[in-house]
Write an enzyme that holds these catalytic residues in place. Structure first.
Site, mmCIF file in Angstrom:
data_model
loop_
_atom_site.group_PDB
_atom_site.id
_atom_site.type_symbol
_atom_site.label_atom_id
_atom_site.label_comp_id
_atom_site.label_asym_id
_atom_site.label_seq_id
_atom_site.Cartn_x
_atom_site.Cartn_y
_atom_site.Cartn_z
ATOM 1 N N HIS A 64 0.825 -1.203 0.000
ATOM 2 C CA HIS A 64 0.000 0.000 0.000
ATOM 3 C C HIS A 64 0.859 1.252 0.000
ATOM 4 C CE1 HIS A 64 0.343 -0.925 4.405
ATOM 5 N NE2 HIS A 64 0.443 0.396 4.510
ATOM 6 N N ASP A 115 0.465 -7.739 0.365
ATOM 7 C CA ASP A 115 0.694 -6.312 0.606
ATOM 8 C C ASP A 115 2.200 -6.089 0.624
ATOM 9 O OD1 ASP A 115 0.679 -3.670 1.362
ATOM 10 O OD2 ASP A 115 -0.327 -3.981 3.282
ATOM 11 N N GLY A 136 2.266 4.705 12.063
ATOM 12 C CA GLY A 136 3.670 4.999 11.873
ATOM 13 C C GLY A 136 4.531 3.785 11.656
ATOM 14 N N SER A 157 3.979 1.115 9.034
ATOM 15 C CA SER A 157 3.775 0.358 7.796
ATOM 16 C C SER A 157 5.079 0.028 7.078
ATOM 17 C CB SER A 157 2.912 1.138 6.820
ATOM 18 O OG SER A 157 1.690 0.498 6.626
ATOM 19 N N SER A 164 1.788 -4.665 7.694
ATOM 20 C CA SER A 164 0.703 -4.294 6.797
ATOM 21 C C SER A 164 -0.295 -3.391 7.501
ATOM 22 C CB SER A 164 -0.001 -5.541 6.262
ATOM 23 O OG SER A 164 -1.152 -5.211 5.505
#
Length: 448
Positions: A211, A241, A321, A323, A339
Site C-alpha cells: 500500500h 501487501d 507509523g 507500515s 501491513s
C-alpha cells in the site's frame, strides 16, 4: 528536526530507531538448537524457525490426516494436528520428533469454511485466519462492524457449525499502517523500509508494504528530499501487501540488518516462514521495539481499500507509523512486513504482516546485498550471535502447513478496491526520532 541522509553507497536496514526498551532484553543469543535425546518416539526440542520444514515434510507424508501445526514455545515442541486415530500416522509424527494432537476439523473442512466466509461475509473491518491451537478459524470484527453487518457475520459463523469458527470484536479499526520504521517519504506519504534485497537483475532494492508502493512511485530518505528509489512492483490489495523498490544509485550497498535502537542492530541472515506460537519482534519509529507471538497464518483482512489475503496474524502491537517495517526473529530471520491492524501498544490489538518469503518469491528478489556484501553494518553486540545461516531460503512453501490450509485466508480475487493508492493516508507529521539509516517519524493513514 534534522534529517540524516543515507550515505550514497550504504543503505543499512533499520526498521525503527527509537530506543529499544523492554523487548530489547529478549534479543539475546539463543542456543535452542533442534536436538533429540536418542528416542525417536520422544518429542524433540526445536527452534521456532526450524519447525516449518519439518511440518511441511509431515504434511506431504500424512495427506488428509494432516490438519495443521503450531509451535509450543513453552516446551519448544512442534505439535501436529491430525484427524482420526490412525496409529501409523501418530507413529510417523512421533518418529519425526513432533507431538500428535487429535482434532475435529480437517484441512478440507477449514478450507470450505474459509470459502464460505469469503462468499458470505467479506465485510470491511473483518479478518479471519486459522488458529491451529484451537483447530478453528478465528474471525475478528473491528469497531465499524455493527448492525446488519455484525448480524451477517455472526450468522455466517454460526452456520459453519459447532467448533469450526469463533468470532470476536476488536476495539480498534483495521487500517493499513503507513509510516514507521526507518522512514521513507513519497507523494506526501511516510512508510518504512522493510528489508534490503537484491532484485532479479542484480540491482539493489528494498521491500516495503504494497500500500506504500501504490501510494507513490518515488521515495526519499528525507521529507521533501530528492528521490533515492523508485517502485518496481507493488501488490495491494489482493494477493498480499508488498512492494519492491529499487535504489536509483546502482552502487548502493543494501546491507541486511535491523536497527533495534540504542546503537544495536540484528543481522538478518535468511528469510523464513512464520509458525503459529513463534515469538517475533517488530521495530517501528512510533513505538520502538515490541515483541509478541504469531497467532494465525493465511489471514484475510478486509481493509477499507480492499481485501488482502495470505497475511500473518500476530498479537504484536503497532500504531500509526509502522507500515512496511520489519518483523523478524531473535536468530536473525526475516519474517514479515508490517501491513496493518487495529488497536495500539496501550490496549493491544491484532496486527497483520506480509510474509517475506512470499514477497521475495513474487518479485524475484533475494534477501541481502548479493555481490555488494550483505550485512556489513550490523552490530554484533545486538545479541544475535547464533543467527541461523543459510541466507536466501525464501521459497515460501511451508507456511500453509502451519495454518491448516493454503486458501483459508479466502481467495485472491476478493479485494480490488479502486482506492488502493491510499491517497488520504499520506499525511505524515514527522516525529524527530533519531537513528541510523533514514530519519524516522510518524503520521498515519488514520488515527486509531
Amino acid at each position: 528536526m534534522s534529517h540524516k541522509r543515507i550515505p550514497k553507497r550504504k543503505a543499512a536496514i533499520a526498521a525503527g530507531s527509537v530506543a529499544a526498551l523492554g523487548a530489547a532484553a529478549l534479543l539475546l543469543p539463543n542456543a535452542n538448537a533442534s536436538q533429540s535425546n536418542g528416542d525417536d518416539a520422544t518429542p524433540r526440542t526445536f527452534k521456532a524457525t526450524d519447525v516449518s520444514d519439518v511440518a511441511a515434510q509431515l504434511a506431504s507424508q500424512l495427506g488428509d490426516a494432516f490438519a495443521g501445526s503450531y509451535y509450543d514455545a513453552g516446551n519448544k515442541q512442534l505439535v501436529i494436528n491430525v484427524v482420526g486415530n490412525n496409529s501409523n500416522v501418530v507413529n510417523r509424527i512421533e518418529q519425526a520428533g513432533a507431538v500428535a494432537h487429535q482434532v475435529q476439523n480437517s484441512t478440507s473442512d477449514l478450507r470450505a469454511a474459509a470459502k464460505t466466509l469469503k462468499t458470505d461475509a467479506t465485510i470491511p473491518g473483518t479478518a479471519w485466519s486459522v488458529d491451529p491451537k484451537t483447530n478453528e478459524i478465528r474471525v475478528t470484527a473491528d469497531s465499524t462492524v455493527t448492525g446488519t453487518k455484525w448480524d451477517t457475520l455472526t450468522s455466517t459463523v454460526k452456520d459453519l457449525g459447532s467448533g469450526v469458527a469463533t468470532v470476536k470484536k476488536s476495539a480498534g479499526t483495521f487500517k493499513t499502517f503507513v509510516d514507521g520504521g526507518d522512514a521513507i517519504f513519497g507523494g506526501g506519504a511516510r512508510c518504512s523500509l522493510g528489508f534490503n534485497v537484491t532484485a532479479s537483475d542484480g540491482s539493489p532494492a528494498f521491500l516495503t508494504a504494497g500500500h506504500c508502493g501504490v501510494a507513490a512511485k518515488q521515495w526519499s530518505d528525507a521529507q521533501d528530499g530528492a528521490p533515492i528509489a523508485t517502485v518496481d512492483q507493488a501488490t495491494f490489495p489482493g494477493d498480499g501487501d508488498f512492494a519492491l523498490v529499487k535504489y536509483d544509485d546502482p552502487a548502493t550497498q543494501a546491507n541486511s540488518a535491523v536497527n533495534v535502537g540504542d546503537g544495536q542492530s540484528v543481522q538478518i541472515n535468511q528469510a523464513a516462514d512464520a509458525a503459529v506460537g513463534q515469538q517475533v519482534f517488530r521495530m517501528g519509529s512510533t513505538t520502538g521495539l515490541n515483541d509478541g507471538n504469531v497467532t494465525g497464518l493465511d489471514a484475510t483482512v478486509n481493509y477499507p481499500e480492499g481485501t488482502v489475503t495470505g497475511l500473518i496474524q500476530t498479537d504484536v502491537c503497532a500504531e500509526p507509523g509502522d507500515s512496511g517495517g520489519s518483523l523478524f526473529t531473535q536468530d536473525g530471520s526475516a519474517i514479515g512486513l508490517t501491513s496493518g491492524g487495529s488497536g495500539d501498544c496501550t490496549v493491544g490489538g491484532e496486527t497483520f504482516f506480509q510474509p517475506v518469503t512470499t514477497a521475495l518469491q513474487a518479485v524475484g528478489a533475494t534477501l541481502g546485498a548479493g555481490d555488494a556484501g550483505a550485512g556489513g553494518a550490523a552490530d554484533p553486540s545486538a545479541g544475535a550471535g547464533d543467527q541461523a545461516g543459510g541466507a536466501d531460503d525464501q521459497a515460501g512453501g511451508a507456511a500453509d502447513d502451519q495454518g491448516a490450509a493454503d486458501d483459508q485466508g479466502a481467495a485472491d480475487d476478493q479485494g480490488a478496491a479502486d482506492d488502493q493508492g491510499n491517497a488520504d493516508d499520506q499525511g505524515g507529521a514527522a516525529y524527530g526520532q533519531s537513528g541510523s539509516g533514514m530519519d524516522d517519524g510518524s503520521g498515519m493513514v488514520t488515527t486509531p
